[in-house]
Design a protein around this motif. Sequence first.
Motif, PDB file in Angstrom:
ATOM      1  N   UNK A 104      -7.639  14.924 -10.214  1.00 13.09           N
ATOM      2  CA  UNK A 104      -7.713  15.134  -8.772  1.00 13.09           C
ATOM      3  C   UNK A 104      -6.568  16.033  -8.326  1.00 13.09           C
ATOM      4  N   UNK A 105      -6.830  16.897  -7.368  1.00  8.65           N
ATOM      5  CA  UNK A 105      -5.790  17.736  -6.779  1.00  8.65           C
ATOM      6  C   UNK A 105      -4.919  16.869  -5.863  1.00  8.65           C
ATOM      7  N   UNK A 106      -3.719  17.335  -5.582  1.00  6.53           N
ATOM      8  CA  UNK A 106      -2.781  16.578  -4.766  1.00  6.53           C
ATOM      9  C   UNK A 106      -3.330  16.325  -3.361  1.00  6.53           C
ATOM     10  N   UNK A 107      -3.987  17.306  -2.768  1.00  2.00           N
ATOM     11  CA  UNK A 107      -4.564  17.120  -1.436  1.00  2.00           C
ATOM     12  C   UNK A 107      -5.665  16.070  -1.450  1.00  2.00           C
ATOM     13  N   UNK A 108      -6.438  16.049  -2.518  1.00  2.00           N
ATOM     14  CA  UNK A 108      -7.512  15.068  -2.633  1.00  2.00           C
ATOM     15  C   UNK A 108      -6.942  13.665  -2.715  1.00  2.00           C
ATOM     16  N   UNK A 109      -5.921  13.462  -3.537  1.00  2.00           N
ATOM     17  CA  UNK A 109      -5.340  12.120  -3.647  1.00  2.00           C
ATOM     18  C   UNK A 109      -4.708  11.703  -2.324  1.00  2.00           C
ATOM     19  N   UNK A 110      -4.110  12.645  -1.611  1.00  2.00           N
ATOM     20  CA  UNK A 110      -3.532  12.321  -0.306  1.00  2.00           C
ATOM     21  C   UNK A 110      -4.626  11.892   0.668  1.00  2.00           C
ATOM     22  N   UNK A 111      -5.765  12.595   0.669  1.00  2.00           N
ATOM     23  CA  UNK A 111      -6.891  12.223   1.532  1.00  2.00           C
ATOM     24  C   UNK A 111      -7.432  10.844   1.172  1.00  2.00           C
ATOM     25  N   UNK A 112      -7.554  10.589  -0.122  1.00  2.00           N
ATOM     26  CA  UNK A 112      -8.108   9.311  -0.569  1.00  2.00           C
ATOM     27  C   UNK A 112      -7.214   8.154  -0.133  1.00  2.00           C
ATOM     28  N   UNK A 113      -5.913   8.296  -0.297  1.00  2.00           N
ATOM     29  CA  UNK A 113      -4.983   7.241   0.112  1.00  2.00           C
ATOM     30  C   UNK A 113      -4.996   7.080   1.626  1.00  2.00           C
ATOM     31  N   UNK A 114      -5.060   8.183   2.361  1.00  2.56           N
ATOM     32  CA  UNK A 114      -5.099   8.110   3.825  1.00  2.56           C
ATOM     33  C   UNK A 114      -6.344   7.371   4.305  1.00  2.56           C
ATOM     34  N   UNK A 115      -7.482   7.620   3.681  1.00  2.00           N
ATOM     35  CA  UNK A 115      -8.721   6.942   4.057  1.00  2.00           C
ATOM     36  C   UNK A 115      -8.635   5.456   3.724  1.00  2.00           C
ATOM     37  N   UNK A 116      -8.055   5.124   2.574  1.00  2.00           N
ATOM     38  CA  UNK A 116      -7.894   3.714   2.219  1.00  2.00           C
ATOM     39  C   UNK A 116      -7.004   3.001   3.237  1.00  2.00           C
ATOM     40  N   UNK A 117      -5.902   3.652   3.622  1.00  2.00           N
ATOM     41  CA  UNK A 117      -4.999   3.066   4.613  1.00  2.00           C
ATOM     42  C   UNK A 117      -5.724   2.849   5.940  1.00  2.00           C
ATOM     43  N   UNK A 118      -6.490   3.832   6.379  1.00  2.00           N
ATOM     44  CA  UNK A 118      -7.238   3.717   7.633  1.00  2.00           C
ATOM     45  C   UNK A 118      -8.215   2.545   7.565  1.00  2.00           C
ATOM     46  N   UNK A 119      -8.914   2.418   6.451  1.00  2.00           N
ATOM     47  CA  UNK A 119      -9.888   1.346   6.281  1.00  2.00           C
ATOM     48  C   UNK A 119      -9.211  -0.021   6.288  1.00  2.00           C
ATOM     49  N   UNK A 120      -8.083  -0.140   5.576  1.00  2.00           N
ATOM     50  CA  UNK A 120      -7.399  -1.436   5.535  1.00  2.00           C
ATOM     51  C   UNK A 120      -6.751  -1.782   6.870  1.00  2.00           C
TER      52      UNK A 120
END
Length: 177
Positions: A104-120
């Motif tokens: 995964x690219x760095x921007x992709x991992x940042x997006x994935x973590x941001x979405x997880x945080x928003x969901x939680x």
Amino acid sequence: MTYPVAQLLTASTFHPIKNELAENSIRNALEKFTLTQDDAARIREFISELRSCKNISVGRANKLTFTLVAWRRFIGPFSGNTIGDLYAAIPELRNAKSYRERPFKQNTTADIVAILKQFYHWMIENKYSDINENKIHKLRRCNHGPKSMPADPRLPITTTVQMNMLITSFFWVPMLQ
């Protein structure tokens, strides 16, 4: 002189975005036992709330759904996770490969973590999770480690501006009066 008028392309003709793509993703994950019924219900409720209260687009709703479904590769059922499970999943994500077998690219991992945080944050707000909200807030985007570090740890990290200044000062010859 007259010019022919180009036909206008709408977003739906150029990039068809369909409501059913997110639902198909959830349905496929349920069939493969990647998601639980409870997970699917939480994702649907989360997306419905965002679509009605924050007016997110169909494309954004699809991205959030796809990301949350994909997160289940790294963590257990959403309502049963502890903060330790989430902490353990971040390094796994850093070392994981996409379905195309690429990191995964760095921007992709940042997006994935941001979405997880928003969901939680949403899950905590709706009393679906007992995780401390401050702990969720502390989750940070992934750092890809060696690629972002200098080759020799003893060398200082220099910016382009610093490098240009160094080169300029090396070649600068004071003018004699």
